[in-house]
Structures are given as structure tokens and as C-alpha cells.
Design an enzyme around this catalytic site. Sequence first.
Site, PDB file in Angstrom:
ATOM      1  N   HIS A 356      68.680  40.290 -13.490  1.00 34.65           N
ATOM      2  CA  HIS A 356      67.568  39.341 -13.511  1.00 34.65           C
ATOM      3  C   HIS A 356      66.441  39.695 -14.456  1.00 34.65           C
ATOM      4  O   HIS A 356      65.449  38.971 -14.530  1.00 34.65           O
ATOM      5  CB  HIS A 356      66.974  39.187 -12.106  1.00 34.65           C
ATOM      6  CG  HIS A 356      67.769  38.304 -11.212  1.00 34.65           C
ATOM      7  ND1 HIS A 356      67.547  36.949 -11.121  1.00 34.65           N
ATOM      8  CD2 HIS A 356      68.801  38.571 -10.398  1.00 34.65           C
ATOM      9  CE1 HIS A 356      68.404  36.423 -10.262  1.00 34.65           C
ATOM     10  NE2 HIS A 356      69.182  37.385  -9.813  1.00 34.65           N
ATOM     11  N   LYS A 544      53.126  30.363 -10.700  1.00 36.89           N
ATOM     12  CA  LYS A 544      54.174  31.377 -10.710  1.00 36.89           C
ATOM     13  C   LYS A 544      53.529  32.687 -10.306  1.00 36.89           C
ATOM     14  O   LYS A 544      52.316  32.750 -10.192  1.00 36.89           O
ATOM     15  CB  LYS A 544      54.812  31.504 -12.102  1.00 36.89           C
ATOM     16  CG  LYS A 544      53.779  31.611 -13.238  1.00 36.89           C
ATOM     17  CD  LYS A 544      54.415  31.663 -14.622  1.00 36.89           C
ATOM     18  CE  LYS A 544      54.950  30.336 -15.111  1.00 36.89           C
ATOM     19  NZ  LYS A 544      56.401  30.283 -15.190  1.00 36.89           N
ATOM     20  N   ARG A 545      54.313  33.742 -10.083  1.00 35.53           N
ATOM     21  CA  ARG A 545      53.692  35.014  -9.780  1.00 35.53           C
ATOM     22  C   ARG A 545      52.763  35.447 -10.913  1.00 35.53           C
ATOM     23  O   ARG A 545      52.991  35.114 -12.078  1.00 35.53           O
ATOM     24  CB  ARG A 545      54.778  36.079  -9.541  1.00 35.53           C
ATOM     25  CG  ARG A 545      55.470  35.921  -8.213  1.00 35.53           C
ATOM     26  CD  ARG A 545      54.496  35.956  -7.057  1.00 35.53           C
ATOM     27  NE  ARG A 545      53.896  37.261  -6.917  1.00 35.53           N
ATOM     28  CZ  ARG A 545      54.329  38.210  -6.103  1.00 35.53           C
ATOM     29  NH1 ARG A 545      55.354  37.990  -5.297  1.00 35.53           N
ATOM     30  NH2 ARG A 545      53.728  39.381  -6.050  1.00 35.53           N
ATOM     31  N   LYS A 550      53.896  37.012 -17.964  1.00 33.87           N
ATOM     32  CA  LYS A 550      53.845  35.557 -17.815  1.00 33.87           C
ATOM     33  C   LYS A 550      52.606  34.958 -18.497  1.00 33.87           C
ATOM     34  O   LYS A 550      52.508  33.754 -18.695  1.00 33.87           O
ATOM     35  CB  LYS A 550      53.896  35.174 -16.341  1.00 33.87           C
ATOM     36  CG  LYS A 550      55.266  35.447 -15.675  1.00 33.87           C
ATOM     37  CD  LYS A 550      55.224  35.169 -14.177  1.00 33.87           C
ATOM     38  CE  LYS A 550      56.526  35.476 -13.449  1.00 33.87           C
ATOM     39  NZ  LYS A 550      57.544  34.423 -13.613  1.00 33.87           N
ATOM     40  N   THR A 652      62.588  29.362 -13.284  1.00 33.64           N
ATOM     41  CA  THR A 652      63.127  28.172 -12.611  1.00 33.64           C
ATOM     42  C   THR A 652      62.011  27.180 -12.336  1.00 33.64           C
ATOM     43  O   THR A 652      62.263  25.990 -12.169  1.00 33.64           O
ATOM     44  CB  THR A 652      63.806  28.535 -11.270  1.00 33.64           C
ATOM     45  OG1 THR A 652      62.920  29.363 -10.519  1.00 33.64           O
ATOM     46  CG2 THR A 652      65.129  29.240 -11.496  1.00 33.64           C
ATOM     47  N   LYS A 656      61.807  22.835 -12.296  1.00 29.20           N
ATOM     48  CA  LYS A 656      61.222  21.967 -11.262  1.00 29.20           C
ATOM     49  C   LYS A 656      60.203  21.011 -11.887  1.00 29.20           C
ATOM     50  O   LYS A 656      60.136  19.839 -11.537  1.00 29.20           O
ATOM     51  CB  LYS A 656      60.563  22.817 -10.173  1.00 29.20           C
ATOM     52  CG  LYS A 656      61.508  23.782  -9.477  1.00 29.20           C
ATOM     53  CD  LYS A 656      60.735  24.820  -8.653  1.00 29.20           C
ATOM     54  CE  LYS A 656      61.590  26.028  -8.332  1.00 29.20           C
ATOM     55  NZ  LYS A 656      60.776  27.160  -7.820  1.00 29.20           N
TER      56      LYS A 656
HETATM   57  C1  PLP Z   1      60.283  28.232  -8.373  1.00 28.50           C
HETATM   58  C2  PLP Z   1      59.309  29.124  -7.740  1.00 28.50           C
HETATM   59  C3  PLP Z   1      58.975  30.336  -8.344  1.00 28.50           C
HETATM   60  C4  PLP Z   1      59.521  30.763  -9.696  1.00 28.50           C
HETATM   61  O1  PLP Z   1      58.671  30.253 -10.696  1.00 28.50           O
HETATM   62  P1  PLP Z   1      58.752  30.779 -12.214  1.00 28.50           P
HETATM   63  O2  PLP Z   1      57.794  29.894 -12.932  1.00 28.50           O
HETATM   64  O3  PLP Z   1      60.162  30.558 -12.654  1.00 28.50           O
HETATM   65  O4  PLP Z   1      58.350  32.192 -12.201  1.00 28.50           O
HETATM   66  C5  PLP Z   1      58.053  31.160  -7.719  1.00 28.50           C
HETATM   67  N1  PLP Z   1      57.484  30.809  -6.552  1.00 28.50           N
HETATM   68  C6  PLP Z   1      57.771  29.645  -5.946  1.00 28.50           C
HETATM   69  C7  PLP Z   1      57.098  29.317  -4.665  1.00 28.50           C
HETATM   70  C8  PLP Z   1      58.699  28.769  -6.507  1.00 28.50           C
HETATM   71  O5  PLP Z   1      58.983  27.617  -5.881  1.00 28.50           O
END
Ligand code: PLP
Length: 817
Positions: A356, A544-545, A550, A652, A656
Amino acid sequence: MQAYSKDELKRSIEDYVKVLYRKGVSEASKKQIFQAVAYSVKDLIIEQWMETHRVYEEEDVKTVYYLSMEFLMGRALGNNIINLKTNKVVEETLRELGLKLEDVEEEEPDPALGNGGLGRLAACFLESLSTLGYPVIGCGIRYKYGMFEQKIENGYQMEVPDDWLRDGNPFEMKQEEAAVIVKFGGYVRMTKDENGREKYIQENYSPVRAVPYDLPIVGYSNHVVNSLRIWDAEAIDHFNLDSFDKGDYLKAVEQQNLARSICEVLYPNDNHYAGKELRLKQQYFFVSASVQRAVLKYMEKHEDIRQLPEKVIFQLNDTHPSVTVAELMRILLDDYDLSWDEAWEVTTKTCAYTNHTIMSEALEKWPIDLFAKLLPRIYQIVEEINRRFMNLIHEKYHCNFKKVEKMAIIYNGQIRMANLAIVGSFSVNGVAKLHTEILKNQQLKDFYELTPEKFNNKTNGITQRRFLLHGNPLLANWVTSKIGSEWITHLEHMKKLETYALDPICQKEFMDIKYQNKVRLAEYIKQHNKIEVDPNSIFDVQVKRLHEYKRQLLNIMHVMYLYEELKKNPRMDIVPRTFIFGAKASAGYRRAKAIIKLINSVGEVVNNDKTIGGKIKVVFIENYRVSNAEMIFAAADVSEQISTASKEASGTGNMKFMLNGAITLGTMDGANVEIVEEVGLENAFIFGLSSDEVIKYELEGGYNPKDIYNQDLGIRTIMTHMIDGYYAPVNLDLFREVHNSLLDNFGGERADQFFILKDFRSYVEAQQKVEMAYRNPEWWAKAAILNVANSGKFSSDRTIEEYVEDIWKLEKVTVEL
Ligand SMILES: *Cc1c(COP(=O)(O)O)cnc(C)c1O
């Protein structure tokens, strides 16, 4: 029962409220209503769950055990009733009881047994596996405290424990009869059996009882219900303890404490390895329990353990469960008396590994002494795996020391879990095209050259049932009204939307829906942040985190820059913009926490500056998690995916957003590359260094950000404002470390290691293009619709079909009721 009528459901809710709380529906709290509804829904699930099990038994199916330290499930009720297709009945019944389904759903704690993308991927995979009709058991840990709840106080992140099981979990089922014992510590005694064969026996160990709790994973409208099996640790009953019989009271209490500590809390680190002993205990605990159970289950129906790979796959979600390789070897050698070669053959046909990340700080390594003390028998086996593998490397590469240094499993006093996983698996996959190429050509080059056939790519995906059908009902209904409902299980059908992208009426309908979703989010922000935001402004979102790679810092520095421009020229004609952030920082990640504070400090100044006429707003949404994520994606215009190229393995969140009609503003990193491939470069905003350029700089030891700083007044101004009290009037040192990290090498860390200054101007330009584009509503609507239309590839259904075809080789089942 197959389905409820409204009357039956009403009766069931009344019965549960009565039995559980001694109350009538009108006296019950919303939380109690939630429990009653959840139990009623569980009654429907149970029939399908049992029937699925029966079919699995009858057909003796091959099963994938998806081993993951994290499952970021999100709330279950809403998705369960959608997948059971009983949501309308539930909604109407509740309405007749004077309740809104939305409000009842809000009462469910959001199960957050994961940090971010990796855990959410596991959750999407389970849902897709059920929907597609493939047998899976998700194996994980029943953390008492999941991901902490984030509170923002005075701009700072505070962590509050997430006591998600406080009121009980109506969907879970404890499986006492499936409990197993996991052994820690002690020593290994070698003896010989009657045939003179060496036997290894672990003695004087501390036993922990692993008890599984199963949660149902409901497939969409197909009666298939798989299980997420999360393990809890219990102390062995005192009176059965050898040591207790001998009066070893202290030992008995120690064992109680060990059991209590193992499943206490999820480590809140995303893409970062902390090396704590308790973490290794967690890993071995759930791996050993899961593997033991899988083998016992297999042996119920089969004679020959050597045929295990025909019915069982262990898929390792990152290196966290790598010890699976050694644990399976232990069971085969010690419990089933296979020879080493036989055991190795079985193991390397059963285990498969997903990588990952390429970031070195995420690579798990355990000091030998810690590992050997905690897992003495497992350590012997890892040593032997390494000895044999090193022999092979020496032979093949004539004692090339460089190869040994890169590929050894045990090296420099440490056990490298990624190398163990690679050597012990028949498949190694990356999670996006670019990421897999970097693995093959850089990070894992030596392993790729040795065994190229192991390597493959599986680009991540997301489930459209949660992230569109549940999270964005307005858009979901609109899509269905245009192209029918096949997209729900075949997302590639979205392509049919393309013909509507140029139709002015469809564009207006689409933008109206986006507007309504923005109103919904604006109300949430009003309520939670006490900030008024304009739903007509561009909703520019980065959730995101919080991680330096990032680059939330790049985003907020652009806000600071824009604010400076507005201060210079308050009448500057810009499209109003709402910058929305949401991010948890790991509790011990100081710099990430400073960046949260910076975002909030900038927000405080910008949001309250009357002279800029509300043209820009900055909102930090507290406690970003799956439940509020669904609403945020639905309301986004711009999807910020701005990681340093090469660092984000897939992402991911980007998928979304795309599914919900937001346009990507991003670097050529992770799955962004494939998003652009699908939707076209002209329907995204791409900027910044390429991954090749980043990797080249890194090989040269970095670049000199001071050259940029000295030449660029705009950058210099905003950086000065980090340390001159402009945003932190009370404490000038608040952001000094963040500031300095962009300019100076420090303690082995390169200046601006994530290329923020290097990419800054390119980002500003891309942001200007966003602004220009938004001024053309036809263009924007068209591009947004095209994003939805071309999101088909990013369904986790597609990802799972690829895993099944290339790695797992499972058969689909059908379940009739
Ligand atoms: C999809 C998702 C992530 C991953 O987000 P990235 O932008 O790909 O880091 C993290 N937290 C939650 C709650 C998510 O739904």
C-alpha cells in the site's frame, strides 16, 4: 422472514423497544429506536446469513480470508436496508411513527476500526464481495476504542476516545464455539517423536483466548451475507490455568492484563510505523486466531492439509498481517507434521500480499530481540525462511552483497515484514498502475527481477452503493431516471450519461442537485462550525488524513496567497470560494497537528475580515469520518488530490469525489493518473512535478527551496506571515517549525521534502484555471457530468473481479430464499 410489511416492521420495533427498554415507542429515545430498528433489520439478515452459510457448506466453496488490521466500515443500518431493498418500508414505517430515517441513522455510532484509505478499502471490498456473490471472511480486531473522535478547541485538535461499543452493537454475534488460544512468550523445547523426527514445543507461554464476533456484510439484492470476523481477547478462565493451580497468582493476573490490553485501541497512525510491542501483539493475535480457525474449518471437510490452497486464500492487506506466512508454516510443521518443503509449498500457494505504500517510514521492521521474545517459535521459523532464501540469493547472484542487503528478511538486527510477505506469497500487488510500476522499477526492483510472475496491479475502487446510492440520493435518483438502475451493480453503465452532458436541461438538473447538496453541507457547517458559507460559492474540498505528503499545507498556503491578493485589491473580481478541510492527525504527529492549527488560524482571520466581502471562507470540518464523508463528497465542486507525485499509492477519496461529480484538481499521482485517463485531461486540472521528476530529485538528494524563496515575493510574504504573528498573534513560534521545514535541512530530513515550494506556482495557475472554468456554467456542468459518466472503472466491483480472476480464483455462488 424474507421482508417486512410496514405493519410487521412496526410491531417488531414496538416489541424490541419493549423487551430491551421496558418502554413504548412514544417514550423511547432516538437511540433506543435505533437499537430496535437495527435488531428488526438483523432478523431479516439472519435468514440470509444462515442460508449463505448453508450454500457455502454444501458447495464446499473456496474462501478468501481478507486479513486486515483495519476495517473502516462506517454505519451499517442505512446500507444494510438499501442492500436488503427494504429502505422504503423502513422509511415509511418510521415516518408513520413520527420519525425520520435520517435521524434514526444518525444515532448509530460510526464504527471506525481503521485510519483512512486502507481500512476503507477493506470495507468496500467486503461489500463488493457480497454483492458479487463471492465467499469471504474479513478478519480483524475488535478494538474496544476505534479511531479517536476529533474535537477542535481553539483551533487545536483534541482526541477523545471512541467508545463505540458503549450501547452494544446490535449487528454483531459473538461466536463462543469458534474461540481459539493464541500463545505469547515462553521458550521452545526441542524433542524427538517416536519416529525420531524433531518436534518443537512452546512452553511456559502466556495464553490468550481469542473469541470472534461476526458482523454481517449484506450483498446488494442477492441474499448473500458474508462475515466480518473481528477477534476479541479474553483471559483464560483462572481455574483452568496450570500456573494458577500451582498458586502462581501473579502470572494469572499478568495474563488478565495481557488479554485486556491487546484489543484495547487502534493505533491512530496512517502510513506510519511506530514499532510498539503492543502493536506486534495485536498483529500476531488476530493473525494466529484467523489462520488457526481457517485451518480447523478446512479440516472439518478435508483429509489432506496439503490441498489447503484449493479452498483457502489469505490476502494480506499491507504488511501488518505478514506474520501469517510464519504462522501458517508453524501450524503445518508442528500441528500437521508436514516437511519443510511441503509446508512451504502450501504456504506460498495460499498467501498473497497487497502493498500500500512506498514510503520508508511506513515499512514495518521489528527488532529481533523483541520479536524473538514475544514469538519464540515464529522467530525460529522466520530465521529458517530467511536462511533458505539467502542461500538461494547467494547461489543465484554469486554472493552479491547488494542483493542480500536489499532482499534479506532479517537484516541489521531487524525483521523486515514486507520482505517476509513478498517471499512467502504467490502474488504481490500494488494498488494503482503508477504505484505498481514504481514497485517494479524502484522499490521492489530486486524482487521483481527474481520473480516477475508474482507482481500484478489491482487499481483500488470504491462501492457505489455507499458513496452514491446511500450518500447522494438526489444524484442517484437523477442518474437512474436518465439511464436506469443498472449502474448500482454495473458502474460501467454510467458511460450512458455521456449523451446528457451537453444537454442544457440535464446540465441544469445536475447543477440544481449539486446546489441542494451544497445547501445540506452548508447547514451542517452552520450548525457545527457556526460559519455561514454561500452555497453559490465554489466548494473546494480536501478531506483525508492529515499527512505532509498529502500536502494540506500547499492548499492552505494557496488560501493565504489568495487572501494577500484580496488584501492588496479588495475589489478583485473572483468567484467566491469555500475552502473545506477535514482531516485527523495521528495523535503523536506534531507537525501534522501544527498544520491543522494553521488551517484554523487562517480561517479565523479570513472568515472574520469584513474587507474582503466574504469572497473566501475557510472551514475545517471536525471529526472527518465515513458518515460525514458521504455528505461532503455529494456537495463538492472541486476535489483536491494534491499529494507529492509518487507518494500516494492510489487514493480512493479521489474516486468518491469523481462519482459525485466533483472535478479533480490534482497531481499525476496514484489513481489520479487513471482518473484522467478515463475522463480526459481536459476535464481535470492537473499540475506539478511528475513522479519521475520527484524520484529524480530524491536520488540527487533533493532540491534547494531557498532559490525559489529568494526569487518569489508572493511565497516569501505568506511564509513570513507564518512567523510574524499575522495568523498567530499570541505565539509567534506556533508555525515556526512548519515554516523552517520548507527551507532548511534538519536532522536527516531534506528541506521541503514534499516539494511544496517547487509546485506552488504550478498549483496557483491550476487554481486560476479552476476559477476561469467555473465562470462558464455550461463547461462546468458538462465536465462534472462527464466525471460521473466515466467513473465506471473505479467501482470496487471491478477491482474485486480482477482479484478473483488473477489471484483468488473463486467461484460465484447464488443464494435463493
Ligand atoms: C475514502 C476515505 C479515506 C481515504 O481518502 P484518501 O483521499 O484516498 O486518502 C479516508 N477516510 C475516509 C473516512 C474515507 O471515506
